[in-house]
Design an enzyme around this catalytic site. Structure first.
Site, PDB file in Angstrom:
ATOM      1  N   LYS A  33      44.621  46.896  29.432  1.00  0.00           N
ATOM      2  CA  LYS A  33      43.722  45.896  29.279  1.00  0.00           C
ATOM      3  C   LYS A  33      44.495  44.768  28.688  1.00  0.00           C
ATOM      4  CE  LYS A  33      39.920  43.588  29.982  1.00  0.00           C
ATOM      5  NZ  LYS A  33      39.693  42.592  29.031  1.00  0.00           N
ATOM      6  N   GLU A  64      46.574  37.011  31.779  1.00  0.00           N
ATOM      7  CA  GLU A  64      45.147  35.860  32.084  1.00  0.00           C
ATOM      8  C   GLU A  64      45.653  34.664  31.307  1.00  0.00           C
ATOM      9  OE1 GLU A  64      41.215  36.262  29.724  1.00  0.00           O
ATOM     10  OE2 GLU A  64      41.101  37.488  31.669  1.00  0.00           O
TER      11      GLU A  64
END
Length: 332
Positions: A180, A187
């Protein structure tokens, strides 16, 4: 199955709702009684203390935490003190994967499992589902599979494994948060690429603008090539349909520009909650070059005002060696 959820913010509350809609029994706790009451009204089992929270969980207990990284470690330790061998604590927040590795080692000494779940989906997860990146002991993860399956978006049931359904056991404790972490680093880079590209589109009419002719202003070469009044919001919309750079992130960008083309409600300060820093550190530790992700992270630092002193020093140096007088900031 039964699952406890502690931390009923925007994501935690919607995760409870999604699980309840799938038939799971959710025992909930938050320091804000109003957050607990809201979910009790929707069918959850409310508790008013951590002790009561643990007491209402059936053995083997499964408690999922959705808390800020800054307090997660301390709460995990406190919660573990109330649990027994065979119980499982799940951290679904954006904690540092190193903390997950260390917490898992400490908890394993008393037989409590620690599962770290990188959770992506944000405020839209209730409807769309959550992409889950899981780290932890095999048996503990297996026990939680019904919860993961209900939270995830779902997908091809015939595909091997669970990745095609939106969740994946990535490895031992820490692996979920590591994946993550890299996800969020990517991102940062994707967001920066979109933002920079749209900024170029916004400036495409620079040839129509008057430019001061002085020693402090770089002249615009060939202004005839920069006389396009481009509707940036509509470009975002058309790129959503069939473009190779289409994505859910672009969908959200197009929606934002349609609602507020001039972005007047925003000041331009972009926060970073840690994952980008940890991604770049991991890249440095392992010798992996990440120029795009690093640049995106540093851009966020700059947006927070952390380059102000350096910028002032640059102006001071230019004044000192060339007598250059600083011009006022350009206003949008």
């Amino acid at each position: 199955m039964q699952i406890g959820m502690m931390g009923l913010g925007r994501m935690g509350a919607n995760m409870v709702r999604r699980l309840s809609n799938a038939g799971h029994e959710c025992v909930v706790y938050d320091i804000d009684p109003k957050s607990v009451a809201a979910l009790v009204a929707e069918g959850a089992v409310g508790t008013a203390s951590m002790e009561e929270f643990v007491g209402k969980l059936a053995k083997p207990r499964h408690a999922w935490l959705m808390l800020p990284a800054a307090i997660t470690g301390a709460v995990v330790e406190q919660l573990a003190g109330l649990m027994e061998a065979g119980d499982t604590i799940v951290d679904g927040g954006n904690s540092n994967y190193r903390d997950a590795v260390d917490l898992a080692a400490r908890l394993s000494a008393k037989g409590v499992n620690f599962v770290d779940v990188g959770t992506s989906g944000g405020v839209h997860g209730l409807e769309r589902g959550y992409c889950l990146m899981i780290g932890g002991p095999d048996e503990a993860v297996r026990q939680l599979d019904p919860v993961f399956a209900s939270l995830a978006p779902g997908g091809d049931e015939k595909a091997p494994g669970t990745a095609a359904r939106g969740y994946l056991h990535c490895g031992p404790s820490g692996a979920g948060h590591f994946v993550k972490m890299v996800h969020n680093g990517i991102e940062y880079g994707m967001m920066a690429a979109y933002a920079e590209g749209f900024n170029i589109l916004k400036a495409a009419n620079a040839g129509k603008q008057e430019r001061t002719a002085d020693a402090e202003t770089t002249p615009l070469s060939e202004p005839q090539y920069y006389k396009f009044d481009i509707d940036v919001a509509q470009v975002a919309e058309v790129w959503r349909h069939g473009s190779v750079i289409g994505s859910w992130l672009l969908d959200l960008t197009a929606d934002a520009l349609a609602a507020d083309p001039a972005l007047e409600q925003f000041g331009g300060r972009v926060s970073d909650s840690g994952e980008g820093r940890w991604t770049v550190k991991a890249a440095i530790d392992t010798g992996v070059p990440t120029p795009v992700l690093s640049s995106a992270l540093y851009s966020r630092f700059s947006s927070q005002g952390n380059s102000t002193y350096a910028d002032k020093l640059l102006s001071a140096m230019r004044l000192a060696f060339g007598g250059h007088i600083e011009k006022p900031h350009k206003q949008d």
